[in-house]
Design a protein around this motif. Sequence first.
Motif, PDB file in Angstrom:
ATOM      1  N   VAL A 291      45.003  34.994 -29.658  1.00 12.66           N
ATOM      2  CA  VAL A 291      44.875  33.573 -29.335  1.00 12.66           C
ATOM      3  C   VAL A 291      46.221  32.984 -28.920  1.00 12.66           C
ATOM      4  O   VAL A 291      47.276  33.425 -29.369  1.00 12.66           O
ATOM      5  N   VAL A 292      46.161  32.009 -28.042  1.00 14.27           N
ATOM      6  CA  VAL A 292      47.359  31.222 -27.744  1.00 14.27           C
ATOM      7  C   VAL A 292      47.036  29.771 -28.111  1.00 14.27           C
ATOM      8  O   VAL A 292      45.872  29.378 -28.198  1.00 14.27           O
ATOM      9  N   LYS A 293      48.093  29.009 -28.303  1.00 11.53           N
ATOM     10  CA  LYS A 293      47.926  27.639 -28.763  1.00 11.53           C
ATOM     11  C   LYS A 293      48.353  26.692 -27.658  1.00 11.53           C
ATOM     12  O   LYS A 293      49.375  26.919 -27.002  1.00 11.53           O
ATOM     13  N   LEU A 294      47.545  25.671 -27.447  1.00 12.36           N
ATOM     14  CA  LEU A 294      47.882  24.659 -26.452  1.00 12.36           C
ATOM     15  C   LEU A 294      48.055  23.344 -27.180  1.00 12.36           C
ATOM     16  O   LEU A 294      47.243  22.972 -28.021  1.00 12.36           O
ATOM     17  N   SER A 295      49.151  22.653 -26.852  1.00  9.90           N
ATOM     18  CA  SER A 295      49.424  21.398 -27.528  1.00  9.90           C
ATOM     19  C   SER A 295      49.637  20.346 -26.445  1.00  9.90           C
ATOM     20  O   SER A 295      50.592  20.404 -25.684  1.00  9.90           O
ATOM     21  N   VAL A 296      48.696  19.388 -26.370  1.00  6.36           N
ATOM     22  CA  VAL A 296      48.712  18.395 -25.298  1.00  6.36           C
ATOM     23  C   VAL A 296      49.169  17.045 -25.856  1.00  6.36           C
ATOM     24  O   VAL A 296      48.548  16.508 -26.781  1.00  6.36           O
ATOM     25  N   ILE A 327      45.940  16.347 -28.213  1.00  7.52           N
ATOM     26  CA  ILE A 327      45.046  17.332 -28.836  1.00  7.52           C
ATOM     27  C   ILE A 327      45.773  18.665 -28.980  1.00  7.52           C
ATOM     28  O   ILE A 327      46.602  19.016 -28.152  1.00  7.52           O
ATOM     29  N   ASP A 328      45.503  19.370 -30.050  1.00 13.47           N
ATOM     30  CA  ASP A 328      46.035  20.720 -30.281  1.00 13.47           C
ATOM     31  C   ASP A 328      44.849  21.654 -30.438  1.00 13.47           C
ATOM     32  O   ASP A 328      43.958  21.371 -31.238  1.00 13.47           O
ATOM     33  N   LEU A 329      44.831  22.775 -29.714  1.00 14.95           N
ATOM     34  CA  LEU A 329      43.759  23.748 -29.954  1.00 14.95           C
ATOM     35  C   LEU A 329      44.201  25.146 -29.545  1.00 14.95           C
ATOM     36  O   LEU A 329      45.225  25.323 -28.889  1.00 14.95           O
ATOM     37  N   SER A 330      43.415  26.142 -29.975  1.00 11.36           N
ATOM     38  CA  SER A 330      43.733  27.542 -29.700  1.00 11.36           C
ATOM     39  C   SER A 330      42.563  28.186 -28.983  1.00 11.36           C
ATOM     40  O   SER A 330      41.418  27.794 -29.166  1.00 11.36           O
ATOM     41  N   PHE A 331      42.858  29.171 -28.129  1.00 15.84           N
ATOM     42  CA  PHE A 331      41.774  29.862 -27.424  1.00 15.84           C
ATOM     43  C   PHE A 331      42.204  31.269 -27.042  1.00 15.84           C
ATOM     44  O   PHE A 331      43.392  31.626 -27.133  1.00 15.84           O
ATOM     45  N   ASN A 332      41.223  32.051 -26.624  1.00 15.46           N
ATOM     46  CA  ASN A 332      41.482  33.410 -26.159  1.00 15.46           C
ATOM     47  C   ASN A 332      42.073  33.339 -24.747  1.00 15.46           C
ATOM     48  O   ASN A 332      41.398  32.879 -23.821  1.00 15.46           O
ATOM     49  N   PRO A 333      43.324  33.781 -24.554  1.00 19.37           N
ATOM     50  CA  PRO A 333      43.969  33.593 -23.253  1.00 19.37           C
ATOM     51  C   PRO A 333      43.290  34.407 -22.143  1.00 19.37           C
ATOM     52  O   PRO A 333      43.404  34.062 -20.969  1.00 19.37           O
ATOM     53  N   PHE A 352      38.869  18.138 -22.535  1.00 18.39           N
ATOM     54  CA  PHE A 352      38.641  18.493 -23.939  1.00 18.39           C
ATOM     55  C   PHE A 352      37.853  17.393 -24.635  1.00 18.39           C
ATOM     56  O   PHE A 352      37.977  16.220 -24.283  1.00 18.39           O
ATOM     57  N   THR A 353      37.045  17.808 -25.629  1.00 15.14           N
ATOM     58  CA  THR A 353      36.417  16.782 -26.462  1.00 15.14           C
ATOM     59  C   THR A 353      36.980  16.822 -27.882  1.00 15.14           C
ATOM     60  O   THR A 353      37.328  15.803 -28.438  1.00 15.14           O
ATOM     61  N   SER A 354      37.106  18.052 -28.448  1.00 10.90           N
ATOM     62  CA  SER A 354      37.701  18.165 -29.783  1.00 10.90           C
ATOM     63  C   SER A 354      38.204  19.599 -29.946  1.00 10.90           C
ATOM     64  O   SER A 354      37.791  20.482 -29.202  1.00 10.90           O
ATOM     65  N   PRO A 355      39.099  19.828 -30.920  1.00 11.90           N
ATOM     66  CA  PRO A 355      39.681  21.173 -31.071  1.00 11.90           C
ATOM     67  C   PRO A 355      38.663  22.251 -31.396  1.00 11.90           C
ATOM     68  O   PRO A 355      38.960  23.441 -31.293  1.00 11.90           O
ATOM     69  N   VAL A 356      37.469  21.869 -31.817  1.00 12.07           N
ATOM     70  CA  VAL A 356      36.475  22.873 -32.192  1.00 12.07           C
ATOM     71  C   VAL A 356      35.290  22.900 -31.228  1.00 12.07           C
ATOM     72  O   VAL A 356      34.358  23.670 -31.412  1.00 12.07           O
TER      73      VAL A 356
END
Lengths: 380, 380
Positions: A291-296, A327-333, A352-356
């Motif tokens: 996973v990588v983390k994106l912080s907007v 928003i902060d979230l993680s995803f499969n790059p 985005f709507t929410s981190p989950v």
Amino acid sequence: MKFTIKRTAFLNRLADVQRAISSRTTIPILTGIKIIADRDGLTLTGSDSDISIEAFIPIEEESNQLEIEETGAIVLQARFFNEIVRKLPEETMTVEVLDRFQTSITSASASFTINGIDANNYPHLPVIDENESFHLPVNLFKQVINQTVIAASSHESRPILTGINIVIENEQLLAVATDSHRLSQRVIPLSMTPEQAQKTYNVVIPAKSLIELAKTLEDTAETIEMMVTENQVLFKTENLYFYSRLLEGRYPDTNRLIPDQTATSVEFDAHTLLGSIERASLLSHEGKNNVVKLSVNPDRIKISGNSPEVGNVEEEVAFKSMTGESIDLSFNPDYMKDALRAFGQMDIKVKFTSPVRPFILVPAAEGKEFIQLITPVRTF
Amino acid sequence: MKFTIKRTAFLNRLADVQRAISSRTTIPILTGIKIIADRDGLTLTGSDSDISIEAFIPIEEESNQLEIEETGAIVLQARFFNEIVRKLPEETMTVEVLDRFQTSITSASASFTINGIDANNYPHLPVIDENESFHLPVNLFKQVINQTVIAASSHESRPILTGINIVIENEQLLAVATDSHRLSQRVIPLSMTPEQAQKTYNVVIPAKSLIELAKTLEDTAETIEMMVTENQVLFKTENLYFYSRLLEGRYPDTNRLIPDQTATSVEFDAHTLLGSIERASLLSHEGKNNVVKLSVNPDRIKISGNSPEVGNVEEEVAFKSMTGESIDLSFNPDYMKDALRAFGQMDIKVKFTSPVRPFILVPAAEGKEFIQLITPVRTF
């Protein structure tokens, strides 16, 4: 059967048909290629029983230098036959069926004699009613294929998800694929007769079939004809017929997966974002969780990846504009890379709507014709 | 340690050194690349303990855009480091060793921090006395390598045969390889000082090392320096040092294998013969015994191959001239293909003594500088 032909013309068609032939088939005759010579030309057929391809080499096309001395048919072991044809010494070659299906292939002073199989034993291709057909623009349809197959599942646990759901109605074609972690959907307009526009088709075609189809489609062809029966689809260009079986079962309703609200929207150059994700994924690939983390944030968008054994990476990503909440979230790059590559070089919006909850990628120039969706990974 | 460098210049040298690095090594630190920054430039080292490569990037070469802010050394995981450098966003990059061997690699807004290893733990390269050296012409030596490695054995059952025997004496270099079924020998002249000409060197260098060496040698370099010690050889160009261990043991006396009599001699165009052999081998590869048959008669030379399951091939081969007796013999076509490819496009002579004794291939323009030998296969 006996014919003489220009070797390069024959090889091109052989290569098309060979795409359908698998060496892992359980039906021995399907490792072969069927050749039929009649007064109009040669018909080559290959099949792995999921996909069948039929190519026609017309005698009237002079560049083929095709001469048919005797009509007939034979099945020859495909891989081997192809190698022989490729290695022959001269520009032209002659194929002749001798006694007991033995077949000679000659070119200049080289002469091969190989064992063939009775063409009567070759399985029959499905018969498809050609009345019910409509035309697709080749280039656009190739794009549809390449943009959706990336999201199809490669696991056989839910076979229906290994296909692309194609829905034709209201003079448009909608293609959608999902492996339940991500989704890709593309819509293109079709030009149809009023009568065709009345009908609806809803089929699921194996992604593997469409990938092979895209490879056989020449960019020189403008349109391709598509015909659907209960369990088969046929794509037809002038000298090439491409059959695929359809997947059985109901494709899930994907429409409800696509969020209709947006809390945060960021506009990126797809290519720039892809570069950053590729770098971040170098490290995420080394770790257990890819996973990588994106912080907007309004003033700063940051991507980071880390692997306890190897190290970490952090990068500030250039963006064009941002609206909405931080928003902060993680995803499969890897999902993100596939999605971004499918856009190519263009401006896109990530919403985005929410981190989950799933987020979507669409062309910045809005429109609903191309949507990609990725489900974030919970890391807390 | 801290330096900034043009990424492409760094990548080229990194690729050279990486040739020596194997991911299958049992010594963990050897999966790493050692980087030393001193006042003259950067030294990169990679090794799999058989081969070691050292590349130097001089500060004085302006195209490298190398700036060294702080001297020092570090070992970084090679594969990973290479991928990072390749994917960085900008033309230049900065590498800096931080606390506890953590190393940062930055370029534009991307910043990697990876775990390094103390360079003091990296094994020392052999020390080789540079006084005893002589020069080899690069292009010719690459030819020697490519023409002989084909005959080296790939089986470890007789380790010495996995090497190339290089004998330097009387102002010439002789290279020979054999796997006991075939042999390839090449001789080139060397220009030496009278003092050097007095000495004899006889070493066996692993074929694998020479293959890697040939890949690192740039065609722009005119000569390469060679230095030999008891168990190591060093090849040296301006900014690249290539070390290889030597194989221990006595190389067999190959001279007695080369027949000095000829019963039949045929002149072919190597390329034409290669085409025929390739076609014949298509069928021999399918059979249990991978052999093709050659039948030489004054008026007709025929090559044939067959596989009971698949079929057979027969071809009359064009030849330039033939002297001596008629002869029929069989051989492994793969050996013949390797041999013919090593000649490239030229006229060659094939000289036979008997169906059961080795035959040789030499350039038609005679001379003893290049000989290939193949042992026939008994089929009766």
